[in-house]
Design a protein around this motif. Structure first.
Motif, PDB file in Angstrom:
ATOM      1  N   ILE A  60       0.840  -1.207   0.000  1.00 21.39           N
ATOM      2  CA  ILE A  60       0.000   0.000   0.000  1.00 21.39           C
ATOM      3  C   ILE A  60       0.872   1.253   0.000  1.00 21.39           C
ATOM      4  CG2 ILE A  60      -1.669   1.348   1.350  1.00 21.39           C
ATOM      5  CD1 ILE A  60      -2.853  -1.105  -0.177  1.00 21.39           C
ATOM      6  N   ARG A  61       1.921   1.258   0.801  1.00 24.81           N
ATOM      7  CA  ARG A  61       2.838   2.412   0.839  1.00 24.81           C
ATOM      8  C   ARG A  61       3.501   2.634  -0.528  1.00 24.81           C
ATOM      9  NH1 ARG A  61       2.766   5.622   5.516  1.00 24.81           N
ATOM     10  NH2 ARG A  61       1.860   4.296   7.101  1.00 24.81           N
ATOM     11  N   LYS A  86      -7.435  -0.879   6.120  1.00 23.10           N
ATOM     12  CA  LYS A  86      -6.843  -0.288   7.331  1.00 23.10           C
ATOM     13  C   LYS A  86      -5.565   0.484   6.990  1.00 23.10           C
ATOM     14  CE  LYS A  86      -4.569  -1.470  11.598  1.00 23.10           C
ATOM     15  NZ  LYS A  86      -3.804  -2.478  12.284  1.00 23.10           N
ATOM     16  N   PHE A  87      -4.692  -0.096   6.173  1.00 20.72           N
ATOM     17  CA  PHE A  87      -3.429   0.553   5.826  1.00 20.72           C
ATOM     18  C   PHE A  87      -3.648   1.759   4.913  1.00 20.72           C
ATOM     19  CE2 PHE A  87      -1.661  -3.894   6.560  1.00 20.72           C
ATOM     20  CZ  PHE A  87      -1.381  -3.624   7.888  1.00 20.72           C
ATOM     21  N   THR A  93      -4.428   9.245   6.553  1.00 16.79           N
ATOM     22  CA  THR A  93      -4.389  10.071   7.767  1.00 16.79           C
ATOM     23  C   THR A  93      -3.009  10.692   7.939  1.00 16.79           C
ATOM     24  OG1 THR A  93      -6.074   8.712   8.840  1.00 16.79           O
ATOM     25  CG2 THR A  93      -4.673  10.042  10.281  1.00 16.79           C
ATOM     26  N   GLU A  94      -1.965   9.912   7.753  1.00 15.26           N
ATOM     27  CA  GLU A  94      -0.598  10.438   7.857  1.00 15.26           C
ATOM     28  C   GLU A  94      -0.341  11.514   6.813  1.00 15.26           C
ATOM     29  OE1 GLU A  94       2.237   7.263   7.693  1.00 15.26           O
ATOM     30  OE2 GLU A  94       1.357   6.274   9.433  1.00 15.26           O
ATOM     31  N   SER A  97      -1.912  14.744   7.814  1.00 16.44           N
ATOM     32  CA  SER A  97      -1.219  15.404   8.916  1.00 16.44           C
ATOM     33  C   SER A  97       0.069  16.081   8.451  1.00 16.44           C
ATOM     34  CB  SER A  97      -0.933  14.420  10.047  1.00 16.44           C
ATOM     35  OG  SER A  97       0.049  13.500   9.670  1.00 16.44           O
ATOM     36  N   ILE A  98       0.665  15.579   7.372  1.00 16.70           N
ATOM     37  CA  ILE A  98       1.871  16.203   6.816  1.00 16.70           C
ATOM     38  C   ILE A  98       1.514  17.553   6.224  1.00 16.70           C
ATOM     39  CG2 ILE A  98       3.620  16.019   5.003  1.00 16.70           C
ATOM     40  CD1 ILE A  98       3.529  12.970   5.446  1.00 16.70           C
ATOM     41  N   GLY A  99       0.340  17.622   5.608  1.00 19.74           N
ATOM     42  CA  GLY A  99      -0.182  18.888   5.091  1.00 19.74           C
ATOM     43  C   GLY A  99       0.608  19.464   3.944  1.00 19.74           C
TER      44      GLY A  99
END
Length: 112
Positions: A60-61, A86-87, A93-94, A97-99
């Motif tokens: 996924i990454r 889930k991943f 979400t991550e 948050s980095i924006g």
């Protein structure tokens, strides 16, 4: 982080991503470009990139990286895989948050 050049992107009518989740064998992701020239009522598909991983999170990454670079029109894959879902949510979400530090990042989504 680098992206597909505008000149290279312009060669394709659409770009697609597809994912097969790992199971007994490693999973993989592939990026295909649909050419602009029509032949016999259809368009040619060109292989652009691929990744392989035995771990769902790593897959996924890696697909997230391909999404950032190629910006495919859609990702196709198993939308009912709980671990992958889930991943994907975790990665999205991550990324939120980095924006602004990762400007142009978009939520990763798959279609069935």
């Amino acid at each position: 982080m680098e992206r597909l050049s505008k000149e290279e992107d312009h060669k394709y009518r659409k770009i697609f991503g597809a994912v097969a989740m790992p199971g007994k064998r490693p999973g993989f992701g592939v990026i295909l470009g649909q050419t602009r020239e029509q032949h016999l009522g259809g368009y040619d598909m060109v292989f652009l990139d691929e990744i392989e991983a035995g771990d769902t999170r790593a897959l996924i990454r890696a697909c997230g990286g391909l999404d950032y670079f190629y910006r495919p029109d859609m990702w196709i894959g198993d939308t009912k895989d709980d671990a992958a879902d889930k991943f994907i949510r975790e990665m999205n979400t991550e990324n939120r948050s980095i924006g602004k530090s990762c400007e142009g990042q978009r939520p990763f989504r798959m279609r069935r």
